[in-house]
Structures are given as C-alpha cells and as structure tokens.
Write a protein that holds these residues in place. Sequence first.
Motif, PDB file in Angstrom:
ATOM      1  N   LYS A  20       5.459  13.396 -16.894  1.00 27.39           N
ATOM      2  CA  LYS A  20       4.622  14.462 -17.458  1.00 27.39           C
ATOM      3  C   LYS A  20       5.296  15.815 -17.338  1.00 27.39           C
ATOM      4  N   GLU A  21       5.868  16.080 -16.172  1.00 26.35           N
ATOM      5  CA  GLU A  21       6.440  17.398 -15.951  1.00 26.35           C
ATOM      6  C   GLU A  21       7.611  17.282 -14.987  1.00 26.35           C
ATOM      7  N   ILE A  22       8.641  18.107 -15.231  1.00 24.94           N
ATOM      8  CA  ILE A  22       9.832  18.073 -14.378  1.00 24.94           C
ATOM      9  C   ILE A  22      10.083  19.465 -13.805  1.00 24.94           C
ATOM     10  N   PHE A  23      10.366  19.484 -12.525  1.00 21.02           N
ATOM     11  CA  PHE A  23      10.831  20.712 -11.859  1.00 21.02           C
ATOM     12  C   PHE A  23      12.271  20.472 -11.430  1.00 21.02           C
ATOM     13  N   CYS A  24      13.077  21.505 -11.416  1.00 26.09           N
ATOM     14  CA  CYS A  24      14.442  21.346 -10.911  1.00 26.09           C
ATOM     15  C   CYS A  24      14.777  22.497  -9.974  1.00 26.09           C
ATOM     16  N   ALA A  25      15.247  22.142  -8.781  1.00 29.51           N
ATOM     17  CA  ALA A  25      15.658  23.144  -7.789  1.00 29.51           C
ATOM     18  C   ALA A  25      17.157  23.001  -7.558  1.00 29.51           C
ATOM     19  N   PRO A  26      17.993  23.995  -7.794  1.00 27.05           N
ATOM     20  CA  PRO A  26      17.616  25.263  -8.424  1.00 27.05           C
ATOM     21  C   PRO A  26      17.779  25.243  -9.935  1.00 27.05           C
ATOM     22  N   GLY A  27      18.458  24.233 -10.507  1.00 34.49           N
ATOM     23  CA  GLY A  27      18.666  24.157 -11.954  1.00 34.49           C
ATOM     24  C   GLY A  27      19.705  25.139 -12.447  1.00 34.49           C
ATOM     25  N   ASN A  28      19.778  25.271 -13.779  1.00 30.35           N
ATOM     26  CA  ASN A  28      20.698  26.233 -14.413  1.00 30.35           C
ATOM     27  C   ASN A  28      20.131  26.583 -15.787  1.00 30.35           C
ATOM     28  N   ALA A  29      20.877  27.338 -16.573  1.00 27.81           N
ATOM     29  CA  ALA A  29      20.353  27.838 -17.854  1.00 27.81           C
ATOM     30  C   ALA A  29      20.042  26.707 -18.831  1.00 27.81           C
ATOM     31  N   GLY A  30      20.800  25.613 -18.770  1.00 30.39           N
ATOM     32  CA  GLY A  30      20.540  24.492 -19.670  1.00 30.39           C
ATOM     33  C   GLY A  30      19.330  23.689 -19.224  1.00 30.39           C
ATOM     34  N   ILE A  31      19.242  23.440 -17.924  1.00 36.41           N
ATOM     35  CA  ILE A  31      18.127  22.675 -17.365  1.00 36.41           C
ATOM     36  C   ILE A  31      16.813  23.397 -17.635  1.00 36.41           C
ATOM     37  N   ALA A  32      16.871  24.729 -17.690  1.00 35.58           N
ATOM     38  CA  ALA A  32      15.657  25.537 -17.884  1.00 35.58           C
ATOM     39  C   ALA A  32      14.962  25.230 -19.204  1.00 35.58           C
ATOM     40  N   SER A  33      15.675  24.612 -20.177  1.00 32.88           N
ATOM     41  CA  SER A  33      15.008  24.277 -21.432  1.00 32.88           C
ATOM     42  C   SER A  33      14.250  22.952 -21.342  1.00 32.88           C
ATOM     43  N   LEU A  34      14.436  22.212 -20.261  1.00 33.06           N
ATOM     44  CA  LEU A  34      13.775  20.905 -20.120  1.00 33.06           C
ATOM     45  C   LEU A  34      12.850  20.830 -18.919  1.00 33.06           C
ATOM     46  N   ALA A  35      13.063  21.690 -17.949  1.00 28.44           N
ATOM     47  CA  ALA A  35      12.333  21.601 -16.687  1.00 28.44           C
ATOM     48  C   ALA A  35      11.963  22.999 -16.223  1.00 28.44           C
ATOM     49  N   ARG A  36      11.000  23.065 -15.310  1.00 26.16           N
ATOM     50  CA  ARG A  36      10.713  24.364 -14.694  1.00 26.16           C
ATOM     51  C   ARG A  36      11.662  24.548 -13.518  1.00 26.16           C
ATOM     52  N   CYS A  37      12.562  25.502 -13.612  1.00 24.81           N
ATOM     53  CA  CYS A  37      13.510  25.718 -12.526  1.00 24.81           C
ATOM     54  C   CYS A  37      12.829  26.516 -11.416  1.00 24.81           C
ATOM     55  N   VAL A  38      13.039  26.061 -10.189  1.00 28.24           N
ATOM     56  CA  VAL A  38      12.459  26.773  -9.046  1.00 28.24           C
ATOM     57  C   VAL A  38      13.606  27.198  -8.139  1.00 28.24           C
ATOM     58  N   SER A  39      13.510  28.442  -7.651  1.00 28.29           N
ATOM     59  CA  SER A  39      14.675  28.948  -6.915  1.00 28.29           C
ATOM     60  C   SER A  39      14.623  28.549  -5.445  1.00 28.29           C
ATOM     61  N   ILE A  40      14.827  27.247  -5.229  1.00 26.66           N
ATOM     62  CA  ILE A  40      15.001  26.719  -3.868  1.00 26.66           C
ATOM     63  C   ILE A  40      16.377  26.056  -3.883  1.00 26.66           C
ATOM     64  N   GLY A  41      17.200  26.359  -2.901  1.00 26.59           N
ATOM     65  CA  GLY A  41      18.540  25.776  -2.853  1.00 26.59           C
ATOM     66  C   GLY A  41      18.462  24.276  -2.601  1.00 26.59           C
ATOM     67  N   ALA A  42      19.450  23.535  -3.133  1.00 24.38           N
ATOM     68  CA  ALA A  42      19.458  22.078  -2.972  1.00 24.38           C
ATOM     69  C   ALA A  42      19.580  21.675  -1.503  1.00 24.38           C
ATOM     70  N   GLU A  43      20.035  22.588  -0.649  1.00 16.81           N
ATOM     71  CA  GLU A  43      20.216  22.239   0.768  1.00 16.81           C
ATOM     72  C   GLU A  43      19.071  22.734   1.643  1.00 16.81           C
ATOM     73  N   ASP A  44      18.087  23.384   1.027  1.00 16.63           N
ATOM     74  CA  ASP A  44      16.927  23.874   1.779  1.00 16.63           C
ATOM     75  C   ASP A  44      15.900  22.746   1.889  1.00 16.63           C
ATOM     76  N   VAL A  45      16.198  21.802   2.769  1.00 12.56           N
ATOM     77  CA  VAL A  45      15.393  20.575   2.841  1.00 12.56           C
ATOM     78  C   VAL A  45      13.937  20.895   3.161  1.00 12.56           C
ATOM     79  N   ARG A  46      13.715  21.776   4.121  1.00 12.76           N
ATOM     80  CA  ARG A  46      12.341  22.104   4.496  1.00 12.76           C
ATOM     81  C   ARG A  46      11.588  22.744   3.320  1.00 12.76           C
ATOM     82  N   GLY A  47      12.237  23.664   2.643  1.00 14.39           N
ATOM     83  CA  GLY A  47      11.637  24.322   1.480  1.00 14.39           C
ATOM     84  C   GLY A  47      11.287  23.315   0.390  1.00 14.39           C
ATOM     85  N   LEU A  48      12.138  22.313   0.224  1.00 13.22           N
ATOM     86  CA  LEU A  48      11.904  21.312  -0.820  1.00 13.22           C
ATOM     87  C   LEU A  48      10.749  20.390  -0.451  1.00 13.22           C
ATOM     88  N   VAL A  49      10.663  20.027   0.825  1.00 11.68           N
ATOM     89  CA  VAL A  49       9.535  19.195   1.271  1.00 11.68           C
ATOM     90  C   VAL A  49       8.228  19.946   1.029  1.00 11.68           C
TER      91      VAL A  49
END
Length: 420
Positions: A20-49
């Motif tokens: 239904k819906e995709i989020f991507c952390a942190p994503g990039n300009a291309g991913i932003a056309s398909l998913a909601r990019c959220v500014s959490i770093g890929a290594e911020d495990v606690r933030g992602l949980v």
Amino acid sequence: GGAGREHALVGKIAQSPRVKEIFCAPGNAGIASLARCVSIGAEDVRGLVEFARREKIDLTVVGPEAPLALGIVDEFSAAGLAIFGPSARAAAIEGSKVFAKQLMAKYGIPTAGFAVFDDPAAARRYISEKGAPIVVKADGLAAGKGAVVCRTVEEALSAVEEIMVKGVFGEAGRRVVVEEFLEGEEASVLAFTDGETVIPMLPAQDHKQVYDGDRGPNTGGMGAYAPAPVCTPEVMRAVEEQILRPTVRAMAREGRPYRGVLYAGLMITPQGPKVLEFNARFGDPEAQPLLMLMASDLVEVMEAVLGGRLAETQVRWHEGAAVCVVLASGGYPGPYRKGFPISGLEEAASRHPGVVVFHAGTALAEGRVVTAGGRVLGVTAHAESIEAAIAGAYAAVGEISFEGMHYRRDIGQKALQRKK
Ligand code: AMP
Ligand code: GLY
C-alpha cells in the motif's frame, strides 16, 4: 539505504499488489518519486525501530550491510517487527572475512588458500615466504576497499603497513587475511534463503575496477549485467551444491541460521567456482539488473523467506538480459565534488524503451536533481539479448550529463566475448 540498490528494491517492491505504501530511510531523489523518504540514517537502528513502531510498518527491507552488522534485524525482531535480512551473528559472514574464511575451511567450501594474522611481523614473514601475486584483506567492513590485490611482495608489505600499522580502516584492519591469488573470471551469484531452502537468482557480473579493461583502482562497482554466461549451467550446479547449500547448512550448524539474501562473490577458476567473499545482502549494482529481470513478486518471496516457506515458492525470471551502467562523479573512487545539476534524466527514460535510470548519489536542491555521491546513477536496460541491452543502456547514457561525469564503456563486453 539510499543508493542504486535501494532504488531498484523500492521500484520492485512498489510493483507488488500486496504493497500500500512505501517509506525509505533515507532514500534519494529518485526514490522520492516512489516512496516517502524519511531522514533517518540507515545506521540509526534505534531511530528506525521507533519509526517502524510508530508507523506500524508491516515489512522492513534492509539494503546495505552496515545496519545488518549493527544488529538491526535482531532489534526489529525483538520489537516484534517483521524485517528481511540476516541477524548480526549471521551477517558476520560479510562483516568478518576471518569468520567467513574459517567457516569455509571448516566445511570444505571452495575458496582461496589463506592465513589469518593479527601481528604485522608474522604477516610480513608469510608474504615473503609465499611470494606474489598475493591478496591482503582487512578483516572487517571497509566499504568495498578492504581487499588489496598485490602484484609484488613490496605492494603486499605496504598493504600490511597501511592496514595493520597505519590503520587506514581502523578496527576493521586489526586482523588481516592473506590469501592466494586466484586466476579466472569473476561472477556474483545471489540467492534467497530461509535458512534451509536456497533459491539462486540469475548469475550476474559486476565491474569493480574504475576503468575499461578492468584497470585502475577498485570501486563499489561500475556496472553489472545478468545473466552472466561465465556461469554455465554446470558452474551454477557447482555453485549451488558446493557453495550456497553447504554454506547455509554450515551457518545453521554454527548456531547462526541465515535468512535473507546470501551473495557469493566468486572467481570461476579452471578448477571450478571459488568464493572470494560473501555479502549478507543484495549487491550494488547487481541488484539493479537482477531486480529488473525478476518476474516474481519480490514481497511474496521475502514473506516466504520470513515464514520459512521458501521450499513452496518459485522465483521466476523474465527472458532476455539486463545491463546497468554506473555514472560516477569526477574523481570517484577518490575524492570528488558534489552538487552538480544532472540533465537528461527525463529523456533517458522516456526516449528509450526498457530503460530505467536508478538513482544512487542524488539529491534534490531547489527542485533540481543534483549529484550527491560517488556513484550517481545506474542506467539500466532490459532487452531480449545482452547485445540489445548494452545498446539500450548506452543510448540512454548518451542523454545524461553532469560536470565531471565518467563511466565505463565496456560493461557487458565479457558476455559478448563468450558468444564469439
Ligand atoms: P573482496 O572484497 O574480497 O571481494 O575483494 C575485492 C576484489 O578483489 C574482488 O572482487 C576481486 O576482484 C579481487 N580479489 C579478491 N580476492 C582475490 C583473490 N584471492 N584472487 C584474485 N583476486 C581477488
Ligand atoms: N557490487 C559488489 C557489492 O555489492 O558488494
């Protein structure tokens, strides 16, 4: 993540009717056309949980290796959140070359002969005894730069100096693997596994060196294609029976059950395939052509992996071939500048059927797509043959430009050579 691999993953996941819906952390300009990019770093495990809990995310897919090594899968699982990828203990197969080599030695999985050192003097003695060519590898994660192929003993001794004494890779270089140089052609065979069943994907081939003809320093990968004819049906049988299945069995026996994508980086030698390295995730750029060729619903396959139902699942592939040409920033893999506007993105996709331009290091600045990394774009074409896919990818590359842009002009040529 936010590279070409993650753009390809998001693109493939978006095709699933189950999504239904995709989020991507942190994503990039291309991913932003398909998913909601959220500014959490890929290594911020606690933030992602926290994010996944709050948004009630049904399935999380991990792109890069660093969060796997940090235990993101363990943390999500402990929080009752579904996540695709191996646990930290299983991801050690990528995170520690010493672990991977010792596992292969213990279980008779074909790989280069080697020795492990934590003392530079002992490493030097071994190198002088063995002679060159020889390969020196940092034990830990080093962003694809931890392996040094040395043509002379002097080069190998200076690699020991850099890695063990100067510590250019930090803690990752406290121990090194010194291994036999293998002759042959490289291939990447990735597989889905639920810890028991193993389903290989189509064989792929990366192009690691920065310049045509495999010259110059190693990069994260300058292009890839699939299927790779160097992996004949006979080679694929050997990869499955001597490498992939025994490795998954070995990991289970070691109390490190492996679930996710297992990537075997191989040298196809005259004696058969041998393992250069394992990765605990999709390869980049390999993911770009592979996911374009995948016909099955990726989300269904991932759910089967998580449910231990891979034995009942089929993974289907489209006919033909796919080729990805990476467009890199001037200076990459060394230092480079960022922030240059990219032109021709629309034309590359709209004028060339079967082409997708995956974004890697890109960002949006005042409504324009600009460069934001070393590998900037992965121009990927799917066509009925490898010849047509190469032609399609390079025709689309011709539309795109940014200051300092460089790329290899020989992606896929090894496949053509084999046909002759
Ligand atoms: P690795 O990170 O271990 O995959 O090594 C990076 C690259 O170094 C590989 O893709 C190969 O091109 C090269 N390489 C690594 N190990 C060997 C080896 N034993 N013999 C020849 N080339 C190697
Ligand atoms: N293309 C090599 C890697 O993903 O590690």
